[in-house]
Design an enzyme around this catalytic site. Structure first.
Site, PDB file in Angstrom:
ATOM      1  N   ASP A  57       0.602  -1.220  -0.303  1.00 44.18           N
ATOM      2  CA  ASP A  57      -0.280  -0.016   0.119  1.00 44.18           C
ATOM      3  C   ASP A  57       0.756   1.355   0.472  1.00 44.18           C
ATOM      4  OD1 ASP A  57      -3.278   0.247   1.037  1.00 44.18           O
ATOM      5  OD2 ASP A  57      -1.548   2.267   1.294  1.00 44.18           O
ATOM      6  N   ILE A  58       1.072   1.909  -0.453  1.00 44.12           N
ATOM      7  CA  ILE A  58       0.984   3.643  -1.233  1.00 44.12           C
ATOM      8  C   ILE A  58       1.365   4.275   0.373  1.00 44.12           C
ATOM      9  CG2 ILE A  58      -0.608   5.005  -1.466  1.00 44.12           C
ATOM     10  CD1 ILE A  58       1.079   5.552  -4.129  1.00 44.12           C
ATOM     11  N   HIS A 101     -10.323  -5.163  -3.993  1.00 42.86           N
ATOM     12  CA  HIS A 101      -9.149  -6.042  -2.866  1.00 42.86           C
ATOM     13  C   HIS A 101      -8.788  -5.837  -2.252  1.00 42.86           C
ATOM     14  CE1 HIS A 101      -9.777  -1.216  -2.875  1.00 42.86           C
ATOM     15  NE2 HIS A 101      -9.636  -0.917  -1.661  1.00 42.86           N
ATOM     16  N   HIS A 129      -7.170  -5.963   1.752  1.00 45.29           N
ATOM     17  CA  HIS A 129      -5.763  -5.024   3.060  1.00 45.29           C
ATOM     18  C   HIS A 129      -4.978  -6.845   3.246  1.00 45.29           C
ATOM     19  CE1 HIS A 129      -6.569  -0.765   2.063  1.00 45.29           C
ATOM     20  NE2 HIS A 129      -7.884  -1.453   2.433  1.00 45.29           N
ATOM     21  N   ASN A 138     -12.570  -3.359   1.832  1.00 44.75           N
ATOM     22  CA  ASN A 138     -13.673  -1.949   2.515  1.00 44.75           C
ATOM     23  C   ASN A 138     -14.581  -2.605   0.919  1.00 44.75           C
ATOM     24  OD1 ASN A 138     -12.459  -1.275   4.683  1.00 44.75           O
ATOM     25  ND2 ASN A 138     -11.243  -0.196   2.896  1.00 44.75           N
ATOM     26  N   GLU A 160     -12.182   2.965  -1.623  1.00 36.17           N
ATOM     27  CA  GLU A 160     -11.924   3.868  -2.087  1.00 36.17           C
ATOM     28  C   GLU A 160     -11.245   3.898  -3.671  1.00 36.17           C
ATOM     29  OE1 GLU A 160      -8.396   5.873  -0.448  1.00 36.17           O
ATOM     30  OE2 GLU A 160      -9.785   6.387   1.668  1.00 36.17           O
ATOM     31  N   VAL A 161     -11.165   2.613  -4.604  1.00 34.05           N
ATOM     32  CA  VAL A 161     -10.710   2.164  -5.350  1.00 34.05           C
ATOM     33  C   VAL A 161     -11.823   1.469  -5.809  1.00 34.05           C
ATOM     34  CG1 VAL A 161      -8.566   0.994  -6.702  1.00 34.05           C
ATOM     35  CG2 VAL A 161      -7.798   2.885  -4.719  1.00 34.05           C
TER      36      VAL A 161
HETATM   37  P1  5GP Z   1      -9.530   1.357  -0.263  1.00 36.16           P
HETATM   38  O1  5GP Z   1     -10.473   2.537   1.121  1.00 36.16           O
HETATM   39  O2  5GP Z   1     -10.209   1.560  -1.102  1.00 36.16           O
HETATM   40  O3  5GP Z   1     -10.239   0.196   0.677  1.00 36.16           O
HETATM   41  O4  5GP Z   1      -8.115   1.362  -0.110  1.00 36.16           O
HETATM   42  C1  5GP Z   1      -7.835   1.940  -1.469  1.00 36.16           C
HETATM   43  C2  5GP Z   1      -5.998   1.541  -0.691  1.00 36.16           C
HETATM   44  O5  5GP Z   1      -5.104   1.712  -1.783  1.00 36.16           O
HETATM   45  C3  5GP Z   1      -5.497   2.408   0.163  1.00 36.16           C
HETATM   46  O6  5GP Z   1      -5.259   2.327   1.173  1.00 36.16           O
HETATM   47  C4  5GP Z   1      -4.608   3.584  -0.434  1.00 36.16           C
HETATM   48  O7  5GP Z   1      -3.228   3.647   0.386  1.00 36.16           O
HETATM   49  C5  5GP Z   1      -4.561   2.424  -1.289  1.00 36.16           C
HETATM   50  N1  5GP Z   1      -3.656   3.572  -2.342  1.00 36.16           N
HETATM   51  C6  5GP Z   1      -4.310   4.402  -3.440  1.00 36.16           C
HETATM   52  N2  5GP Z   1      -3.640   4.904  -4.272  1.00 36.16           N
HETATM   53  C7  5GP Z   1      -2.620   3.662  -4.516  1.00 36.16           C
HETATM   54  C8  5GP Z   1      -1.903   3.700  -5.094  1.00 36.16           C
HETATM   55  O8  5GP Z   1      -1.299   4.662  -6.508  1.00 36.16           O
HETATM   56  N3  5GP Z   1      -0.433   2.906  -5.349  1.00 36.16           N
HETATM   57  C9  5GP Z   1      -0.559   2.024  -4.352  1.00 36.16           C
HETATM   58  N4  5GP Z   1       0.330   1.066  -4.325  1.00 36.16           N
HETATM   59  N5  5GP Z   1      -1.612   1.987  -3.394  1.00 36.16           N
HETATM   60  C10 5GP Z   1      -2.604   2.881  -3.612  1.00 36.16           C
END
Ligand code: 5GP
Length: 122
Positions: free
Chosen positions: A34-35, A105, A107, A92, A100-101
């Site tokens: 994760d970034i 995925h 985590h 999520n 968010e994405v």
């Molecule tokens: P969500 O909130 O969708 O469950 O988590 C999305 C995750 O993607 C977040 O923890 C965020 O830090 C990670 N993320 C967002 N953009 C990028 C990216 O460009 N590269 C990587 N490696 N992680 C990302």
């Protein structure tokens, strides 16, 4: 469930349009750090197929992809040394889930005690 967005950030990672810190890849699965890590180990495991969310994946992915996904989770957790002390896996989902994405995925968070499962706020 929204339609899959081909321009989401993980789709771009899968296409190689943006870089990632890869930790695992096979025919069906990709995983990368994760970034913005929230634990010493914070890995995102994603299917290569176009699934918006865990419910999309569970309802629509072929058995081979589902098996490959969870086999990869097990391999990655073992390789990262987090199986003995444990880890948290989070998917999520949608607006209330804080996703968010919009590419499914999981985590994997470990390397320290991760704390309470959810905030106490109602
Ligand atoms: P969500 O909130 O969708 O469950 O988590 C999305 C995750 O993607 C977040 O923890 C965020 O830090 C990670 N993320 C967002 N953009 C990028 C990216 O460009 N590269 C990587 N490696 N992680 C990302």
């Amino acid at each position: 469930m929204p339609a899959y967005d081909d321009d989401n950030i993980f789709a771009k990672i899968l296409k190689g349009d943006i870089p990632c810190d890869k930790v695992y890849e096979d025919d069906h699965v990709h995983a990368f750090n994760d970034i913005a890590p929230q634990a010493p180990v914070h890995i995102l495991v994603i299917p290569k197929g176009k699934y918006v969310s865990i419910d999309d994946f569970g309802a629509n992915a072929p058995a081979e992809e589902i098996k490959a996904f969870f086999a990869a989770v097990a391999k990655i957790a073992a390789e990262k040394g987090i199986t003995d002390d444990g880890f948290r896996s989070i998917a999520n989902t949608g607006a209330d889930g804080g996703q968010e994405v919009p590419h499914f995925h999981l985590h994997l968070l470990g390397g320290k005690h991760i704390g309470p499962m959810v905030s106490k706020a109602a």
